[in-house]
Design a protein around this motif. Structure first.
Motif, PDB file in Angstrom:
ATOM      1  N   LEU A  64      13.279  16.399 -37.270  1.00 52.08           N
ATOM      2  CA  LEU A  64      12.521  15.307 -36.644  1.00 52.08           C
ATOM      3  C   LEU A  64      12.783  13.996 -37.385  1.00 52.08           C
ATOM      4  CD1 LEU A  64      10.441  14.315 -34.580  1.00 52.08           C
ATOM      5  CD2 LEU A  64       8.624  15.116 -36.118  1.00 52.08           C
ATOM      6  N   ASP A  65      12.801  14.046 -38.715  1.00 55.57           N
ATOM      7  CA  ASP A  65      13.095  12.840 -39.497  1.00 55.57           C
ATOM      8  C   ASP A  65      14.490  12.297 -39.159  1.00 55.57           C
ATOM      9  OD1 ASP A  65      10.662  13.098 -40.709  1.00 55.57           O
ATOM     10  OD2 ASP A  65      11.424  13.971 -42.572  1.00 55.57           O
ATOM     11  N   HIS A  66      15.469  13.210 -39.044  1.00 54.22           N
ATOM     12  CA  HIS A  66      16.826  12.763 -38.684  1.00 54.22           C
ATOM     13  C   HIS A  66      16.825  12.095 -37.309  1.00 54.22           C
ATOM     14  CE1 HIS A  66      19.109  14.274 -42.026  1.00 54.22           C
ATOM     15  NE2 HIS A  66      18.750  15.536 -41.836  1.00 54.22           N
ATOM     16  N   VAL A  67      16.139  12.730 -36.354  1.00 55.60           N
ATOM     17  CA  VAL A  67      16.123  12.216 -34.982  1.00 55.60           C
ATOM     18  C   VAL A  67      15.479  10.826 -34.932  1.00 55.60           C
ATOM     19  CG1 VAL A  67      15.015  12.578 -32.726  1.00 55.60           C
ATOM     20  CG2 VAL A  67      16.317  14.432 -33.794  1.00 55.60           C
ATOM     21  N   HIS A 101       1.844  16.262 -35.808  1.00 57.07           N
ATOM     22  CA  HIS A 101       2.797  15.516 -36.635  1.00 57.07           C
ATOM     23  C   HIS A 101       3.880  14.883 -35.754  1.00 57.07           C
ATOM     24  CE1 HIS A 101       5.435  14.615 -40.022  1.00 57.07           C
ATOM     25  NE2 HIS A 101       6.403  15.297 -39.445  1.00 57.07           N
ATOM     26  N   LEU A 102       4.428  15.690 -34.840  1.00 62.07           N
ATOM     27  CA  LEU A 102       5.469  15.215 -33.921  1.00 62.07           C
ATOM     28  C   LEU A 102       4.961  14.026 -33.095  1.00 62.07           C
ATOM     29  CD1 LEU A 102       8.145  15.606 -32.303  1.00 62.07           C
ATOM     30  CD2 LEU A 102       7.011  17.397 -31.021  1.00 62.07           C
ATOM     31  N   ILE A 103       3.772  14.171 -32.558  1.00 63.11           N
ATOM     32  CA  ILE A 103       3.194  13.108 -31.729  1.00 63.11           C
ATOM     33  C   ILE A 103       3.016  11.833 -32.570  1.00 63.11           C
ATOM     34  CG2 ILE A 103       1.102  12.397 -30.471  1.00 63.11           C
ATOM     35  CD1 ILE A 103       0.839  15.420 -29.632  1.00 63.11           C
ATOM     36  N   ASP A 104       2.480  11.985 -33.794  1.00 67.92           N
ATOM     37  CA  ASP A 104       2.243  10.825 -34.661  1.00 67.92           C
ATOM     38  C   ASP A 104       3.549  10.152 -35.071  1.00 67.92           C
ATOM     39  OD1 ASP A 104      -0.425  11.410 -34.494  1.00 67.92           O
ATOM     40  OD2 ASP A 104      -0.541  12.411 -36.455  1.00 67.92           O
ATOM     41  N   VAL A 105       4.544  10.975 -35.442  1.00 72.70           N
ATOM     42  CA  VAL A 105       5.818  10.419 -35.914  1.00 72.70           C
ATOM     43  C   VAL A 105       6.496   9.629 -34.795  1.00 72.70           C
ATOM     44  CG1 VAL A 105       8.168  11.067 -36.613  1.00 72.70           C
ATOM     45  CG2 VAL A 105       6.205  12.071 -37.781  1.00 72.70           C
ATOM     46  N   ILE A 106       6.500  10.168 -33.589  1.00 74.52           N
ATOM     47  CA  ILE A 106       7.144   9.456 -32.467  1.00 74.52           C
ATOM     48  C   ILE A 106       6.349   8.197 -32.121  1.00 74.52           C
ATOM     49  CG2 ILE A 106       7.852   9.615 -30.025  1.00 74.52           C
ATOM     50  CD1 ILE A 106       9.660  11.154 -32.052  1.00 74.52           C
ATOM     51  N   ASP A 107       5.026   8.309 -32.229  1.00 77.16           N
ATOM     52  CA  ASP A 107       4.172   7.157 -31.946  1.00 77.16           C
ATOM     53  C   ASP A 107       4.473   5.993 -32.898  1.00 77.16           C
ATOM     54  OD1 ASP A 107       2.138   6.090 -30.389  1.00 77.16           O
ATOM     55  OD2 ASP A 107       0.647   6.435 -31.955  1.00 77.16           O
ATOM     56  N   SER A 109       7.326   5.425 -34.252  1.00 80.06           N
ATOM     57  CA  SER A 109       8.768   5.149 -34.260  1.00 80.06           C
ATOM     58  C   SER A 109       9.115   4.260 -33.074  1.00 80.06           C
ATOM     59  CB  SER A 109       9.538   6.461 -34.159  1.00 80.06           C
ATOM     60  OG  SER A 109       9.585   6.878 -32.803  1.00 80.06           O
ATOM     61  N   PRO A 110      10.336   3.739 -33.054  1.00 77.43           N
ATOM     62  CA  PRO A 110      10.737   2.938 -31.884  1.00 77.43           C
ATOM     63  C   PRO A 110      11.024   3.797 -30.650  1.00 77.43           C
ATOM     64  CG  PRO A 110      12.290   2.704 -33.736  1.00 77.43           C
ATOM     65  CD  PRO A 110      11.371   3.808 -34.081  1.00 77.43           C
ATOM     66  N   LEU A 111      10.961   5.128 -30.800  1.00 77.90           N
ATOM     67  CA  LEU A 111      11.261   6.008 -29.666  1.00 77.90           C
ATOM     68  C   LEU A 111      10.004   6.254 -28.834  1.00 77.90           C
ATOM     69  CD1 LEU A 111      13.319   8.717 -31.607  1.00 77.90           C
ATOM     70  CD2 LEU A 111      14.221   6.809 -30.251  1.00 77.90           C
ATOM     71  N   ALA A 112      10.208   6.493 -27.543  1.00 81.63           N
ATOM     72  CA  ALA A 112       9.088   6.864 -26.678  1.00 81.63           C
ATOM     73  C   ALA A 112       9.080   8.388 -26.548  1.00 81.63           C
ATOM     74  CB  ALA A 112       9.267   6.226 -25.310  1.00 81.63           C
ATOM     75  N   PRO A 113       7.918   8.995 -26.302  1.00 82.49           N
ATOM     76  CA  PRO A 113       7.909  10.447 -26.089  1.00 82.49           C
ATOM     77  C   PRO A 113       8.918  10.880 -25.020  1.00 82.49           C
ATOM     78  CG  PRO A 113       5.667   9.645 -26.276  1.00 82.49           C
ATOM     79  CD  PRO A 113       6.558   8.426 -26.271  1.00 82.49           C
ATOM     80  N   ALA A 114       9.113  10.042 -23.992  1.00 79.17           N
ATOM     81  CA  ALA A 114      10.055  10.407 -22.918  1.00 79.17           C
ATOM     82  C   ALA A 114      11.496  10.498 -23.428  1.00 79.17           C
ATOM     83  CB  ALA A 114       9.964   9.399 -21.785  1.00 79.17           C
ATOM     84  N   ASN A 115      11.768   9.888 -24.592  1.00 74.91           N
ATOM     85  CA  ASN A 115      13.106  10.006 -25.181  1.00 74.91           C
ATOM     86  C   ASN A 115      13.318  11.353 -25.863  1.00 74.91           C
ATOM     87  OD1 ASN A 115      12.816   6.601 -26.035  1.00 74.91           O
ATOM     88  ND2 ASN A 115      14.410   7.386 -24.686  1.00 74.91           N
ATOM     89  N   CYS A 142       1.363  13.888 -23.457  1.00 73.20           N
ATOM     90  CA  CYS A 142       1.803  12.704 -24.210  1.00 73.20           C
ATOM     91  C   CYS A 142       3.090  12.107 -23.640  1.00 73.20           C
ATOM     92  CB  CYS A 142       2.041  13.052 -25.669  1.00 73.20           C
ATOM     93  SG  CYS A 142       0.547  13.486 -26.528  1.00 73.20           S
ATOM     94  N   GLY A 143       3.720  12.793 -22.697  1.00 68.06           N
ATOM     95  CA  GLY A 143       4.921  12.235 -22.073  1.00 68.06           C
ATOM     96  C   GLY A 143       6.241  12.792 -22.573  1.00 68.06           C
ATOM     97  N   PHE A 144       6.191  13.819 -23.428  1.00 69.31           N
ATOM     98  CA  PHE A 144       7.443  14.441 -23.891  1.00 69.31           C
ATOM     99  C   PHE A 144       8.077  15.231 -22.740  1.00 69.31           C
ATOM    100  CE2 PHE A 144       5.146  13.696 -27.795  1.00 69.31           C
ATOM    101  CZ  PHE A 144       6.128  13.397 -28.725  1.00 69.31           C
TER     102      PHE A 144
END
Ligand code: G
Ligand code: MN
Length: 250
Positions: A64-67, A101-107, A109-115, A142-144
């Motif tokens: 996830l950190d790499h992504v 954690h995944l939801i928070d990290v993406i939130d 980040s510059p990425l959207a859950p849809a990405n 959340c839109g993933f």
């Protein structure tokens, strides 16, 4: 464990293309380990270690950190709608903390859950505890994007496609590898594609290695494909080079 501690667990990215145009619509992030001598080891060689839920969760966090770190460059290369696939294990989905954690990290980040396209195997859905279904429902809210990986091999039953928030299925590469010679595999591929299309979900054929296989998937109604024909999993730096080469040939 040594690779994780030493920062030698890296992400390789493999393109998923629109078969008609060749355009990259998503990339799948895959774990690779850099050996002491610099060579790269495929994750399949350490799959047994990943049965340890603690290790598996650490791998998911590192991936996830790499992504998140590579995401902006990936979107810059292939467009803002590009999806990045990450493979989650049942350990990730069973424990609520990783999902949050995944939801928070993406939130953050510059990425959207849809990405982000979450890949879970069909076999994982056999878990009857309900945790997995809850986690997937939360990620969907959340839109993933959620995709069933290795589809067609898991004996999970088609009812999961109705009950779960599934956006896409990835037809297992064992179907594609025999698609030219085995009429049953051809019929099953066609049936999976037809079924997914009637449910309004996306289908990706995995493991396309030859132009004839790509052609056959297209004739079976498939729109998206992944496999060595379009590109092997490569580190971020080579992904950019792969795209530059592809752009030059258009
Ligand atoms: O289970 P999942 O689909 O996530 O597995 C992805 C794995 O499949 C990766 O390790 C990748 O290297 C491998 N792979 C990707 N494309 C091909 C292909 O065209 N042929 C074969 N044999 N393996 C592939
Ligand atoms: Mn996958």
């Amino acid at each position: 464990r040594g690779a994780l501690n030493g920062g030698r667990a890296i992400a390789a990215y493999q393109p998923i293309v629109d078969l008609a145009s060749g355009r990259v619509v998503s990339v799948e992030a895959l774990l690779r380990l850099r050996d002491d001598d610099g060579s790269i080891i495929a994750a399949s060689e350490v799959f047994s270690a990943l049965l340890d839920p603690e290790l598996s969760r650490r791998v998911s966090r590192v991936m996830l950190d790499h992504v998140v770190a590579d995401g902006p460059a990936i979107l810059a290369l292939f467009g803002p709608e590009t999806r990045i696939g990450i493979n989650l294990s049942d350990a990730d989905l069973r424990r609520g903390t990783f999902v949050q954690h995944l939801i928070d990290v993406i939130d953050d980040s510059p990425l959207a859950p849809a990405n982000i396209s979450i890949e879970v195997t069909e076999t994982m859905l056999l878990d009857a505890s309900g945790h997995l279904h809850q986690s997937l429902a939360m990620l969907d809210d959340c839109g993933f994007t959620i995709c069933l990986d290795d589809f067609g091999t898991g004996f999970s039953g088609l009812s999961h496609l109705r009950r779960l928030p599934v956006d896409g299925v990835k037809i297992d590469r064992t179907f594609v590898s025999d698609i030219l010679h085995d009429s049953d595999d051809r019929a099953l591929t066609r049936a999976i594609i037809g079924m997914a299309q009637s449910l309004g979900i996306v289908v990706i054929a995995e493991g396309i290695e030859t132009a004839d296989q790509a052609d056959m998937v297209c004739r079976a109604g498939g729109r998206f494909g992944q496999g060595y024909l379009f590109g092997r999993p490569v580190p971020m730096s080579e992904l950019a080079e792969m795209q530059r080469r592809a752009m030059r040939t258009i």
